[in-house]
Write a protein that holds these residues in place. Structure first.
Motif, mmCIF file in Angstrom:
data_model
loop_
_atom_site.group_PDB
_atom_site.id
_atom_site.type_symbol
_atom_site.label_atom_id
_atom_site.label_comp_id
_atom_site.label_asym_id
_atom_site.label_seq_id
_atom_site.Cartn_x
_atom_site.Cartn_y
_atom_site.Cartn_z
ATOM 1 N N PRO A 41 0.819 -1.224 0.000
ATOM 2 C CA PRO A 41 0.000 0.000 0.000
ATOM 3 C C PRO A 41 0.846 1.265 0.000
ATOM 4 O O PRO A 41 0.471 2.268 -0.611
ATOM 5 C CB PRO A 41 -0.813 -0.127 1.295
ATOM 6 C CG PRO A 41 -0.918 -1.589 1.531
ATOM 7 C CD PRO A 41 0.395 -2.162 1.073
ATOM 8 N N GLN A 42 1.996 1.219 0.665
ATOM 9 C CA GLN A 42 2.890 2.377 0.683
ATOM 10 C C GLN A 42 3.403 2.704 -0.717
ATOM 11 O O GLN A 42 3.645 3.873 -1.043
ATOM 12 C CB GLN A 42 4.054 2.131 1.631
ATOM 13 C CG GLN A 42 3.685 2.067 3.105
ATOM 14 C CD GLN A 42 2.968 0.767 3.489
ATOM 15 O OE1 GLN A 42 3.182 -0.276 2.841
ATOM 16 N NE2 GLN A 42 2.126 0.836 4.509
ATOM 17 N N GLY A 43 3.559 1.682 -1.549
ATOM 18 C CA GLY A 43 3.985 1.917 -2.918
ATOM 19 C C GLY A 43 2.980 2.728 -3.703
ATOM 20 O O GLY A 43 3.352 3.576 -4.531
ATOM 21 N N TYR A 44 1.695 2.496 -3.432
ATOM 22 C CA TYR A 44 0.656 3.283 -4.104
ATOM 23 C C TYR A 44 0.696 4.737 -3.645
ATOM 24 O O TYR A 44 0.438 5.652 -4.431
ATOM 25 C CB TYR A 44 -0.717 2.660 -3.861
ATOM 26 C CG TYR A 44 -0.930 1.409 -4.686
ATOM 27 C CD1 TYR A 44 -1.443 1.478 -5.975
ATOM 28 C CD2 TYR A 44 -0.590 0.154 -4.180
ATOM 29 C CE1 TYR A 44 -1.617 0.338 -6.743
ATOM 30 C CE2 TYR A 44 -0.751 -0.996 -4.936
ATOM 31 C CZ TYR A 44 -1.260 -0.899 -6.225
ATOM 32 O OH TYR A 44 -1.414 -2.031 -6.983
ATOM 33 N N GLN A 45 1.019 4.953 -2.367
ATOM 34 C CA GLN A 45 1.164 6.321 -1.887
ATOM 35 C C GLN A 45 2.319 7.020 -2.585
ATOM 36 O O GLN A 45 2.221 8.196 -2.969
ATOM 37 C CB GLN A 45 1.393 6.324 -0.375
ATOM 38 C CG GLN A 45 0.197 5.862 0.435
ATOM 39 C CD GLN A 45 0.507 5.794 1.922
ATOM 40 O OE1 GLN A 45 1.661 5.763 2.330
ATOM 41 N NE2 GLN A 45 -0.540 5.766 2.730
ATOM 42 N N ALA A 153 -10.289 -1.298 3.925
ATOM 43 C CA ALA A 153 -9.982 0.122 4.096
ATOM 44 C C ALA A 153 -8.885 0.567 3.131
ATOM 45 O O ALA A 153 -8.945 1.658 2.560
ATOM 46 C CB ALA A 153 -9.566 0.397 5.540
ATOM 47 N N THR A 154 -7.883 -0.299 2.927
ATOM 48 C CA THR A 154 -6.792 0.025 2.002
ATOM 49 C C THR A 154 -7.300 0.091 0.575
ATOM 50 O O THR A 154 -6.948 1.010 -0.182
ATOM 51 C CB THR A 154 -5.676 -1.021 2.113
ATOM 52 O OG1 THR A 154 -5.174 -1.039 3.449
ATOM 53 C CG2 THR A 154 -4.545 -0.721 1.152
ATOM 54 N N VAL A 155 -8.133 -0.874 0.209
ATOM 55 C CA VAL A 155 -8.700 -0.883 -1.153
ATOM 56 C C VAL A 155 -9.529 0.373 -1.388
ATOM 57 O O VAL A 155 -9.456 0.999 -2.457
ATOM 58 C CB VAL A 155 -9.547 -2.151 -1.365
ATOM 59 C CG1 VAL A 155 -10.333 -2.072 -2.663
ATOM 60 C CG2 VAL A 155 -8.653 -3.393 -1.356
#
Length: 534
Positions: A41-45, A153-155
């Protein structure tokens, strides 16, 4: 965290899908494969920061570096390119150093398809499209499941990222529609190395409108997102802009739609900053007037564009010492033309906070400027202004004296007030009474809450609006678009110093309402055609 800092930890190698069409390629060495970048998820940020960061940075390796091959950092930073095209080509700004590539042609209105600044704007804007498309390709539900990113929540958060990215892509195409009148169309559904079809202004208009309307309900409400990220008001602001200019773009009347968008933005809880100049200081991220800004940080977003370009540029040869603006400064770069100075003629503007015009060193007749610019290279000809600063409203310097902390105010509430009034005067379904309230609130703010400069209903007309937009919004990237909408840019109805390459200004042909498609881009995509006149 003070700002949503757009440091780009990694720009993935996936970020290059439409660079063939730009005739440039990413040269960033600090890259990761798509699978590596998007594995968490951090990669998407980080990737989202990259999409936003394209508006602030020239690359990932410092201020002298450009991520776009064949373009110098100074001619590829988004805000600087925007100002060069929207302001330097008008009555509001002139650049002293005409040996700097491309600037002389722009400010004399004699540019060609080989102009490097035009290429910079075209390429940086299409890079925004490319980065957005690649983010959208890599963030589909299928890709998330494949990478075991399934937390609800991440999705949902990544889905919000997708909506924001679609707004940023729509904003990029809004720039292409306004500046070039056409563009190659690319979406996340197209394959890599695809030659996009040419969309004309009407097709771009329809795409931008449909995209923004589609995502608007799912964006965060006004002023509830992290500072610096897109919310509903940013989407509405782009819609308001395209509706106000629809007569230029598509020969249709959308003034009532513009007023609808203005009303919805105003209902979002924005208020005027009590002191005008605090909108242009190093802590302007706290301004309740800002709808969307392009962020600057003296340590993390170092580049020679943005507000660093403006603050350094406005420092005069003798007056307004660089230290007074919290920056080291290089002197004499930017001045203003006579016709802009005259917008502040009269006693009504003697106490106007927006009137920061400098005419020389007070009390020293040997260091007085001339209002006329007979020779552009003489940096003491022409008046200067002192609008932007790298000091906070408390007088504290920005964290770096070489690069500004001041965010660039892309959209703010004052513009909305003036758009409402203009759209009403042009036949939209607003009211003159409300227009007067909005216009006079700007006048009162500029005059320390005094009503002495307020206008009456009989004074509220289109000539007032175009002049008031100059007084309120100068050097914020609106002037060329405004002059075109008012029929004052081309032709000889309104001339300014050095318009058409003549000291007193002459008529320029109508084809210059659009910029040319850069030569290299035409060669890279055979679907593109050149604009008339070039």
């Amino acid at each position: 965290m003070k700002k949503y800092i757009i440091t780009i930890i990694a720009l993935a190698t996936v970020f290059y899908s439409c660079t063939d069409d730009m005739n440039v390629v990413s040269e960033d060495d600090d890259v990761l494969s798509a699978d590596a970048l998007f594995s968490t998820p951090q990669g998407y940020q980080k990737a989202l920061a990259g999409v936003y960061g394209n508006l602030s940075l020239t690359g990932t390796q410092g201020p002298i570096y450009s991520s776009l091959e064949g373009l110098a950092a100074g001619t590829s930073q988004y805000v600087r390119c925007l100002l060069n095209l929207q302001e330097l080509t008008t009555d509001e700004m002139i650049w002293s150093y005409e040996n700097d590539e491309g600037t002389a042609e722009l400010q004399r209105n004699i540019w060609t398809a080989a102009n490097p600044v035009i290429l910079g704007m075209y390429s940086r804007t299409m890079a925004s499209v490319a980065y957005a498309n690649d983010f959208l390709r890599e963030s589909t539900p299928e890709k998330l499941r494949r990478r075991n990113i399934t937390d609800a929540a991440t999705v949902a958060e990544i889905e919000l990222y997708r909506k924001e990215v679609r707004v940023l892509r729509a904003y990029a195409y809004y720039n292409m529609m306004d500046l070039f009148g056409k563009a190659a169309m690319y979406t996340e559904n197209d394959p890599l190395n695809f030659a996009g079809p040419e969309y004309n202004r009407k097709q771009l208009f329809d795409f931008i409108e449909s995209e923004l309307k589609a995502v608007l309900p799912d964006l965060k409400p006004a002023r509830t997102n992290v500072y610096g990220r897109v919310d509903q008001s940013m989407a509405r602001m782009i819609l308001a802009k395209i509706y106000l200019n629809a007569q230029v773009y598509t020969q249709t009347d959308r003034y009532s739609d513009c007023i609808t968008m203005c009303n919805e933005i105003i209902a979002g809880g924005y208020t005027l900053k009590p002191k005008y100049l605090e909108n242009f200081m190093a802590d302007n991220h706290t301004s309740e007037e800002m709808i969307f800004t392009i962020q600057s940080d003296g340590v993390l977003t170092q580049n020679w564009g943005g507000t660093t370009f403006l603050i350094n540029g406005q420092i005069g040869e003798w007056e307004n010492n660089a230290a007074d603006f919290g920056i080291t400064g290089w002197t004499g770069a930017l001045r203003i033309r006579k016709q802009f100075v005259q917008k502040f003629d009269g006693t009504k503007f003697s106490q106007d906070d927006r009137n920061t015009i400098g005419t020389g060193v007070e009390g020293n007749s040997s260091k007085q400027r001339t209002i006329d610019i007979a020779d552009i290279s003489v940096k003491t000809q022409g008046y200067i202004i002192s609008k932007f600063s790298n000091k906070t409203s408390a007088g504290v310097n920005g964290k770096n004296r070489d690069f500004a902390d001041t965010d660039f105010p892309l959209f703010r509430l004052a513009d909305v007030y003036l758009m409402y009034a203009e759209a009403t005067l042009r036949g939209g379904n607003g009211t003159i009474a409300q227009s007067l309230v909005y216009v006079n609130s700007l006048r009162e703010r500029a005059n320390n809450n005094a009503t002495t400069a307020n206008i009456t209903a009989s004074e509220l007309n289109l000539q007032f609006i175009i002049d008031e937009r100059a007084r309120e919004l100068h050097w914020e990237g609106h002037r060329r678009q405004d002059l075109i909408r008012f029929g004052l840019y081309t032709g000889g109805t309104y001339n300014w110093s050095w318009k058409g390459n003549a000291a007193r200004g002459i008529s320029i042909p109508t084809f210059r309402r659009l910029f040319p498609i850069p030569q290299g881009s035409l060669g890279a995509n055979k679907n593109l055609t050149q604009n008339t006149g070039y």
